[in-house]
Design a protein around this motif. Structure first.
Motif, mmCIF file in Angstrom:
data_model
loop_
_atom_site.group_PDB
_atom_site.id
_atom_site.type_symbol
_atom_site.label_atom_id
_atom_site.label_comp_id
_atom_site.label_asym_id
_atom_site.label_seq_id
_atom_site.Cartn_x
_atom_site.Cartn_y
_atom_site.Cartn_z
ATOM 1 N N HIS A 86 44.744 44.497 -10.138
ATOM 2 C CA HIS A 86 43.864 43.911 -9.098
ATOM 3 C C HIS A 86 43.243 42.607 -9.590
ATOM 4 O O HIS A 86 43.129 42.374 -10.786
ATOM 5 C CB HIS A 86 42.757 44.909 -8.731
ATOM 6 N N ASP A 97 39.654 42.771 -16.835
ATOM 7 C CA ASP A 97 39.743 43.967 -15.985
ATOM 8 C C ASP A 97 40.564 43.644 -14.732
ATOM 9 O O ASP A 97 40.155 42.838 -13.909
ATOM 10 C CB ASP A 97 38.320 44.408 -15.606
ATOM 11 N N GLU A 131 40.264 47.012 -5.555
ATOM 12 C CA GLU A 131 40.379 48.135 -6.508
ATOM 13 C C GLU A 131 38.975 48.575 -6.923
ATOM 14 O O GLU A 131 38.709 49.758 -7.103
ATOM 15 C CB GLU A 131 41.180 47.699 -7.731
ATOM 16 N N GLU A 132 38.057 47.631 -7.109
ATOM 17 C CA GLU A 132 36.789 47.963 -7.768
ATOM 18 C C GLU A 132 35.883 48.867 -6.937
ATOM 19 O O GLU A 132 35.064 49.597 -7.475
ATOM 20 C CB GLU A 132 36.030 46.666 -8.109
ATOM 21 N N GLN A 196 38.849 49.623 -21.566
ATOM 22 C CA GLN A 196 37.481 49.638 -21.015
ATOM 23 C C GLN A 196 36.606 50.689 -21.715
ATOM 24 O O GLN A 196 35.574 51.086 -21.190
ATOM 25 C CB GLN A 196 37.485 49.870 -19.489
ATOM 26 N N HIS A 385 33.269 45.889 -17.392
ATOM 27 C CA HIS A 385 32.297 45.852 -16.280
ATOM 28 C C HIS A 385 31.015 45.175 -16.795
ATOM 29 O O HIS A 385 29.904 45.590 -16.520
ATOM 30 C CB HIS A 385 31.989 47.252 -15.715
HETATM 31 MN MN MN Z 1 36.972 47.789 -12.986
#
Ligand code: MN
Ligand code: HGY
Ligand code: MN
Length: 421
Positions: A86, A97, A131-132, A196, A385
């Motif tokens: 994404h 990310d 996506e998030e 992540q 994030h």
């Molecule tokens: Mn993410």
């Protein structure tokens, strides 16, 4: 057929593309804010599409704004091997990310062009919308529509806090495609992503061979009390919605800790009304994010939260609106795709370990539509994030080399019925 053992991707070109994309929506501490379907998301999409066209790909966009850049195979009637991720980010997101999986897919295409190598089945690089789940909830909604988990009307009707729907925003930025969503065969899907979390870096491992992803449950809770004056209102007479919310925050944390080490429990969003320093809050909206690799444990966390909120609201003379807005069960990735990643990693000699993904990814829904697996690379201090999210060029290149080998080997082995027939 088959890649020579000494070929690889152009790591510098991939790194440069990542840094170029990171200029779009760049934030002061080195991150990005490119919320789904904003003008900045459009800019990122347009840049990606221009790069794919320059690499000779044809472009398709479906009704959820998912983008597919296609490189023809020798037998174009075969289902494509897809890579992707994404381009949308969190408000305080990082440069890797999602973007890493998209641009690593593009780097695979660019490298195959350099090598003059044509795979048996076509290759596609996908960009999945939203996506998030930050601007529009739930997360991964467009890959979910593609996988048949949600219908397209549900997807297009998702609205942000200002009431703007995904359908309206897709039209506004020019990515309301005409192609039906999903309903076409995909031979296999591979997603490269930063971990992540801290495990790979802490163990000095370069590649995460992702075998599973944990399940999630998302909730929206609204507590209704009564606005009143912070001065004359006796403590005993108050119906303080923020006090109630604070008790929920404590309980969410307790529920997570009680199921250590795997459970995760987060209150990420709290909106207080009227949010004035000398008014007792009459209404509070808060979100809860539960995660666990075992769906039965997740269901137990759900029950405990529901019981607590009902009991606390009654005791505090508050009304509670409690909505579960999303549940995605834990998933197991396809052993054949996991084996392709493991084999590529072994051929390249990268240190590695099996992993369960703590984060959700579009691959979690693609796994319902096609044989799927993921490739993780470390990120610095396991932070994501967060604007300071970082990775090394070596990690970025290594993950893309594994993606190249796994995708090409799979695309050369795809038979009409999909992976390995
Ligand atoms: Mn993410
Ligand atoms: O929330 C997640 O796991 C992902 O970043 N959307
Ligand atoms: Mn992501």
């Amino acid at each position: 057929m088959g890649l020579q053992s000494n070929v690889g991707v152009n790591g510098q070109r991939l790194w440069d593309s990542l840094m170029e994309m990171a200029k779009i929506g760049s934030t002061p501490k080195g991150g990005v804010c490119r919320l789904a379907l904003t003008d900045l998301d459009k800019q990122g999409r347009d840049l990606f599409v221009s790069w794919c066209k320059a690499a000779g790909c044809s472009i398709r966009v479906d009704r959820m704004g998912n983008i597919f850049a296609r490189r023809a195979g020798r037998d174009d009637s075969l289902p494509p091997v897809m890579m992707g991720s994404h381009l949308d980010s969190q408000p305080t997101g990082g440069r890797f990310d999602g973007v890493y999986g998209v641009l690593a897919g593009l780097e695979v295409v660019r490298s195959l062009n350099d090598l003059g190598y044509q795979t048996e089945a076509p290759i596609e690089v996908a960009v999945w919308t939203n996506e998030e789940g930050s601007r529009f909830a739930p997360a991964m909604v467009a890959s979910g529509v593609f996988a048949g988990v949600f219908d397209v009307d549900y997807g297009l009707s998702r609205a942000d806090t200002e009431g703007r729907t995904m359908g309206q925003e897709l039209a506004r930025i020019g990515y309301a495609g005409s192609e039906q969503v999903g309903k076409r065969p995909v031979g296999a899907y591979f997603e490269a992503h930063i971990e992540q979390g801290p495990i790979l870096e802490a163990e000095g491992k370069t590649i995460g061979v992702v075998t599973d992803a944990q399940g999630q449950r998302w909730y929206e809770i609204t507590l209704i009390g009564q606005e009143a004056h912070a001065g004359p209102t006796p403590m005993s007479r108050r119906r303080d919605a923020l006090l109630g919310a604070s008790r929920i925050v404590q309980e969410v944390n307790r529920i997570g800790l009680a199921r250590a080490p795997f459970a995760c429990a987060t209150v990420g969003m709290v909106q207080v009304h009227p949010n004035s320093r000398n008014v007792i809050p009459g209404r509070v909206f808060l979100t809860v994010d539960f995660r666990h690799p075992d769906d039965a444990v997740l269901a137990g966390m759900d029950r405990e939260l529901r019981d607590f909120v009902a009991r606390m609201a009654a005791e505090s003379r508050l009304e509670a609106e409690f909505k579960q807005i999303w549940h995605v069960a834990p998933i197991k990735f396809d052993p054949r795709c996991v084996a392709a990643v493991r084999k590529a990693t072994g051929e390249l000699g990268y240190s590695n370990r099996d992993m369960v993904s703590g984060a959700g990814h579009d691959a979690c829904y693609l796994a319902k539509a096609a044989p799927t697996s993921m490739i993780f690379v470390p990120c610095v201090d396991g932070i994501s994030h967060n604007e300071i999210e970082d990775a090394t060029p070596e990690w970025i290149e290594a993950g893309c080399n594994v993606l190249l080998r796994a995708a090409v080997a799979t695309a050369d082995a795809i038979e009409a019925g999909g992976l390995g027939g």
